[in-house]
Design a protein around this motif. Structure first.
Motif, PDB file in Angstrom:
ATOM      1  N   MET A 119       0.926  -1.211  -0.124  1.00  0.00           N
ATOM      2  CA  MET A 119      -0.049   0.134  -0.101  1.00  0.00           C
ATOM      3  C   MET A 119       0.832   1.350  -0.049  1.00  0.00           C
ATOM      4  SD  MET A 119      -3.089   0.996   2.391  1.00  0.00           S
ATOM      5  CE  MET A 119      -2.219   0.692   4.109  1.00  0.00           C
ATOM      6  N   ARG A 120       0.433   2.253  -0.910  1.00  0.00           N
ATOM      7  CA  ARG A 120       1.296   3.410  -0.931  1.00  0.00           C
ATOM      8  C   ARG A 120       1.194   4.118   0.210  1.00  0.00           C
ATOM      9  NH1 ARG A 120       0.271   7.304  -4.951  1.00  0.00           N
ATOM     10  NH2 ARG A 120      -2.077   7.029  -4.448  1.00  0.00           N
ATOM     11  N   GLU A 121       2.392   4.715   0.854  1.00  0.00           N
ATOM     12  CA  GLU A 121       2.032   5.647   2.363  1.00  0.00           C
ATOM     13  C   GLU A 121       0.953   6.631   2.166  1.00  0.00           C
ATOM     14  OE1 GLU A 121       5.768   6.855   4.991  1.00  0.00           O
ATOM     15  OE2 GLU A 121       5.529   7.833   3.396  1.00  0.00           O
ATOM     16  N   LYS A 122       0.609   7.198   1.105  1.00  0.00           N
ATOM     17  CA  LYS A 122      -0.287   8.436   1.128  1.00  0.00           C
ATOM     18  C   LYS A 122      -1.766   7.611   1.334  1.00  0.00           C
ATOM     19  CE  LYS A 122      -1.767  12.396  -1.314  1.00  0.00           C
ATOM     20  NZ  LYS A 122      -1.209  13.400  -2.199  1.00  0.00           N
ATOM     21  N   ASP A 123      -1.997   6.378   0.898  1.00  0.00           N
ATOM     22  CA  ASP A 123      -3.135   5.534   0.806  1.00  0.00           C
ATOM     23  C   ASP A 123      -3.474   5.288   2.359  1.00  0.00           C
ATOM     24  OD1 ASP A 123      -3.692   5.715  -1.935  1.00  0.00           O
ATOM     25  OD2 ASP A 123      -2.786   3.691  -2.219  1.00  0.00           O
ATOM     26  N   ALA A 124      -2.386   5.041   3.223  1.00  0.00           N
ATOM     27  CA  ALA A 124      -2.386   4.873   4.612  1.00  0.00           C
ATOM     28  C   ALA A 124      -3.087   6.055   5.512  1.00  0.00           C
ATOM     29  CB  ALA A 124      -1.272   4.096   5.239  1.00  0.00           C
ATOM     30  N   ALA A 125      -2.982   7.275   4.929  1.00  0.00           N
ATOM     31  CA  ALA A 125      -3.222   8.352   5.532  1.00  0.00           C
ATOM     32  C   ALA A 125      -4.638   8.476   5.899  1.00  0.00           C
ATOM     33  CB  ALA A 125      -2.827   9.752   4.876  1.00  0.00           C
ATOM     34  N   PRO A 126      -5.453   8.636   7.192  1.00  0.00           N
ATOM     35  CA  PRO A 126      -6.915   8.501   7.169  1.00  0.00           C
ATOM     36  C   PRO A 126      -7.238   9.794   6.514  1.00  0.00           C
ATOM     37  CG  PRO A 126      -5.615   9.283   9.374  1.00  0.00           C
ATOM     38  CD  PRO A 126      -4.633   8.676   8.127  1.00  0.00           C
ATOM     39  N   GLU A 127      -8.730   9.574   5.939  1.00  0.00           N
ATOM     40  CA  GLU A 127      -9.490  10.900   5.605  1.00  0.00           C
ATOM     41  C   GLU A 127      -9.998  11.489   6.900  1.00  0.00           C
ATOM     42  OE1 GLU A 127     -13.341  11.948   3.033  1.00  0.00           O
ATOM     43  OE2 GLU A 127     -12.359   9.934   2.476  1.00  0.00           O
ATOM     44  N   VAL A 128      -9.761  12.885   6.942  1.00  0.00           N
ATOM     45  CA  VAL A 128     -10.215  13.628   8.414  1.00  0.00           C
ATOM     46  C   VAL A 128     -11.496  14.128   8.047  1.00  0.00           C
ATOM     47  CG1 VAL A 128      -9.743  15.268  10.043  1.00  0.00           C
ATOM     48  CG2 VAL A 128      -7.875  14.090   8.778  1.00  0.00           C
ATOM     49  N   ALA A 129     -12.564  13.547   8.712  1.00  0.00           N
ATOM     50  CA  ALA A 129     -13.847  14.203   8.234  1.00  0.00           C
ATOM     51  C   ALA A 129     -13.998  15.597   8.929  1.00  0.00           C
ATOM     52  CB  ALA A 129     -14.841  13.080   8.947  1.00  0.00           C
ATOM     53  N   SER A 130     -14.832  16.498   8.298  1.00  0.00           N
ATOM     54  CA  SER A 130     -15.204  17.764   8.664  1.00  0.00           C
ATOM     55  C   SER A 130     -15.914  17.727   9.951  1.00  0.00           C
ATOM     56  CB  SER A 130     -15.778  18.922   7.807  1.00  0.00           C
ATOM     57  OG  SER A 130     -16.940  18.122   7.458  1.00  0.00           O
ATOM     58  N   VAL A 131     -15.974  18.612  10.817  1.00  0.00           N
ATOM     59  CA  VAL A 131     -16.786  18.702  12.113  1.00  0.00           C
ATOM     60  C   VAL A 131     -17.338  19.950  12.146  1.00  0.00           C
ATOM     61  CG1 VAL A 131     -16.694  18.870  14.711  1.00  0.00           C
ATOM     62  CG2 VAL A 131     -15.202  17.366  13.515  1.00  0.00           C
ATOM     63  N   THR A 132     -18.754  20.142  12.459  1.00  0.00           N
ATOM     64  CA  THR A 132     -19.399  21.563  12.232  1.00  0.00           C
ATOM     65  C   THR A 132     -20.027  21.350  13.752  1.00  0.00           C
ATOM     66  OG1 THR A 132     -19.688  21.404   9.987  1.00  0.00           O
ATOM     67  CG2 THR A 132     -21.401  22.843  11.306  1.00  0.00           C
ATOM     68  N   ARG A 133     -19.833  22.921  14.323  1.00  0.00           N
ATOM     69  CA  ARG A 133     -20.743  23.073  15.267  1.00  0.00           C
ATOM     70  C   ARG A 133     -21.194  24.608  15.484  1.00  0.00           C
ATOM     71  NH1 ARG A 133     -17.618  19.980  18.794  1.00  0.00           N
ATOM     72  NH2 ARG A 133     -19.323  18.458  17.887  1.00  0.00           N
ATOM     73  N   LEU A 134     -22.353  24.691  16.375  1.00  0.00           N
ATOM     74  CA  LEU A 134     -22.997  25.810  16.589  1.00  0.00           C
ATOM     75  C   LEU A 134     -21.977  26.676  17.747  1.00  0.00           C
ATOM     76  CD1 LEU A 134     -24.957  28.211  15.996  1.00  0.00           C
ATOM     77  CD2 LEU A 134     -26.227  27.121  17.659  1.00  0.00           C
ATOM     78  N   ILE A 135     -21.354  27.857  17.521  1.00  0.00           N
ATOM     79  CA  ILE A 135     -20.910  28.690  18.610  1.00  0.00           C
ATOM     80  C   ILE A 135     -21.549  29.404  18.968  1.00  0.00           C
ATOM     81  CG2 ILE A 135     -18.613  29.595  19.291  1.00  0.00           C
ATOM     82  CD1 ILE A 135     -17.055  27.866  17.695  1.00  0.00           C
ATOM     83  N   ASP A 136     -22.441  29.355  20.055  1.00  0.00           N
ATOM     84  CA  ASP A 136     -23.109  30.624  20.273  1.00  0.00           C
ATOM     85  C   ASP A 136     -22.692  31.090  21.726  1.00  0.00           C
ATOM     86  OD1 ASP A 136     -23.963  28.581  22.102  1.00  0.00           O
ATOM     87  OD2 ASP A 136     -25.905  28.542  21.350  1.00  0.00           O
ATOM     88  N   GLN A 137     -23.200  32.156  22.298  1.00  0.00           N
ATOM     89  CA  GLN A 137     -22.903  32.789  23.327  1.00  0.00           C
ATOM     90  C   GLN A 137     -22.972  31.813  24.514  1.00  0.00           C
ATOM     91  OE1 GLN A 137     -21.295  35.664  23.336  1.00  0.00           O
ATOM     92  NE2 GLN A 137     -20.279  34.976  25.404  1.00  0.00           N
ATOM     93  N   SER A 138     -24.021  31.020  24.607  1.00  0.00           N
ATOM     94  CA  SER A 138     -24.263  30.021  25.898  1.00  0.00           C
ATOM     95  C   SER A 138     -22.848  29.118  25.844  1.00  0.00           C
ATOM     96  CB  SER A 138     -25.276  29.189  25.449  1.00  0.00           C
ATOM     97  OG  SER A 138     -25.367  28.198  26.446  1.00  0.00           O
ATOM     98  N   ARG A 139     -22.525  28.566  24.601  1.00  0.00           N
ATOM     99  CA  ARG A 139     -21.312  27.666  24.451  1.00  0.00           C
ATOM    100  C   ARG A 139     -19.964  28.471  24.841  1.00  0.00           C
ATOM    101  NH1 ARG A 139     -20.632  23.148  22.849  1.00  0.00           N
ATOM    102  NH2 ARG A 139     -22.564  23.032  21.296  1.00  0.00           N
ATOM    103  N   VAL A 140     -19.771  29.621  24.399  1.00  0.00           N
ATOM    104  CA  VAL A 140     -18.532  30.576  24.825  1.00  0.00           C
ATOM    105  C   VAL A 140     -18.700  30.655  26.333  1.00  0.00           C
ATOM    106  CG1 VAL A 140     -17.611  32.752  24.588  1.00  0.00           C
ATOM    107  CG2 VAL A 140     -18.573  31.746  22.649  1.00  0.00           C
ATOM    108  N   ASP A 141     -19.928  31.071  27.036  1.00  0.00           N
ATOM    109  CA  ASP A 141     -19.851  31.072  28.404  1.00  0.00           C
ATOM    110  C   ASP A 141     -19.423  29.938  29.276  1.00  0.00           C
ATOM    111  OD1 ASP A 141     -20.937  33.698  28.077  1.00  0.00           O
ATOM    112  OD2 ASP A 141     -22.964  33.279  28.351  1.00  0.00           O
TER     113      ASP A 141
END
Lengths: 132, 144
Positions: free
Chosen positions: A1-23
């Motif tokens: 297996m080529r080295e590049k093929d062994a690199a995992p795909e990194v899935a995106s992460v989405t989150r709402l950052i609202d003032q409550s979370r910041v607090d």
């Protein structure tokens, strides 16, 4: 297996950052700088209102890397980022990682966090060790 | 070079390149991790046993802010970190922070803090934190 093929795909992460979370991050992340909260200091800051903690935004990148690398992220991961724009709440923030290259068993990704309008809030790189 | 006592808080305005904070210890409990995860929204079975690596960085920076009087206009502009070893919840981590660089240009102060984390004498992580303080209204914009 080529080295590049062994690199995992990194899935995106989405989150709402609202003032409550910041607090809550002020407590959970131990950052009580008043510019992050509804305070006179935030009102008179260069942003004119509270801004989310940069480390709270960066946490999305670390979360994405953990999901891809597991404990290898904690035991050999590297990140280097710069914040480009403040997060004014509420914002729906997405962490993205695109594989740049693999070398000597280490996968390097271009990472960024963007808001729902596509504005780049943070950008840089992250590396993680891969199984070879 | 000076060792910053942190008691009472040292002033951000006074710190300079080479200054070193007195080392301090972090022991992160399961409750600390739970509060951090609840705030960030992250979840992973790893964090039932281990401390999320970015939480370690956040808590070390929290310790810095406990010891250095941080102006409210201070902005975190850059972060670099190497994670070397997982830290188990309840494990004690020693934090060493020094001022790697300090500069001022056109009234804007830039400071880089270098952080090293150790457990049982072994390094568990190291990194650099860049912060910026813009001049307040009316403050000189001249290069210095």
């Amino acid at each position: 297996m080529r080295e590049k093929d062994a690199a995992p795909e990194v899935a995106s992460v989405t989150r709402l950052i609202d003032q409550s979370r910041v607090d809550r991050y002020g407590v959970g992340g131990r950052d009580h700088n008043p510019i992050h909260f509804d305070t006179p200091e935030a009102a008179k800051s260069q942003f004119g209102r509270p801004v989310a903690h940069g480390m709270l935004v960066l946490a999305l990148v670390s979360e994405a890397m953990t999901k891809a690398f597991g404990d290898r992220w904690s035991e050999g991961g590297h990140l280097k980022v710069r914040w480009r724009a403040p997060v004014l709440t509420p914002a729906r923030v997405t962490a993205i990682a695109n594989l740049r290259h693999v070398e000597d068993g280490v996968a390097t990704y271009d990472v960024s966090c963007e808001d729902e309008n596509g504005e780049v809030l943070l950008a840089g790189m992250a590396r993680g060790p891969i199984d070879s | 070079m000076a060792e910053l006592s942190g008691k009472p808080k040292d002033s951000f305005a006074q710190i300079d390149r080479g200054d070193q904070l007195a080392p301090f210890e972090l022991t992160i409990t399961a409750e600390d991790v739970a509060l951090y995860l609840e705030a960030t929204g992250e979840s992973d079975e790893l964090w039932a046993r281990y401390v999320p690596p970015l939480a370690l960085v956040a808590f070390a920076l929290g310790g810095l802010m406990d010891r250095v009087e941080v102006p409210s206009g201070l902005v975190h502009t850059g972060q670099e970190f190497d994670f070397c070893k997982s830290v188990v919840i309840g494990e004690s981590v020693e934090v060493e922070i020094k001022v790697a660089s300090s500069s001022r240009r056109r009234g804007v102060r830039m400071v880089v803090f270098a952080t090293e984390l150790f457990s049982g004498g072994a390094m568990v992580g190291s990194g650099r934190t860049t912060v910026m303080l813009a001049p307040e209204d009316g403050e000189s914009q001249e290069a210095s």
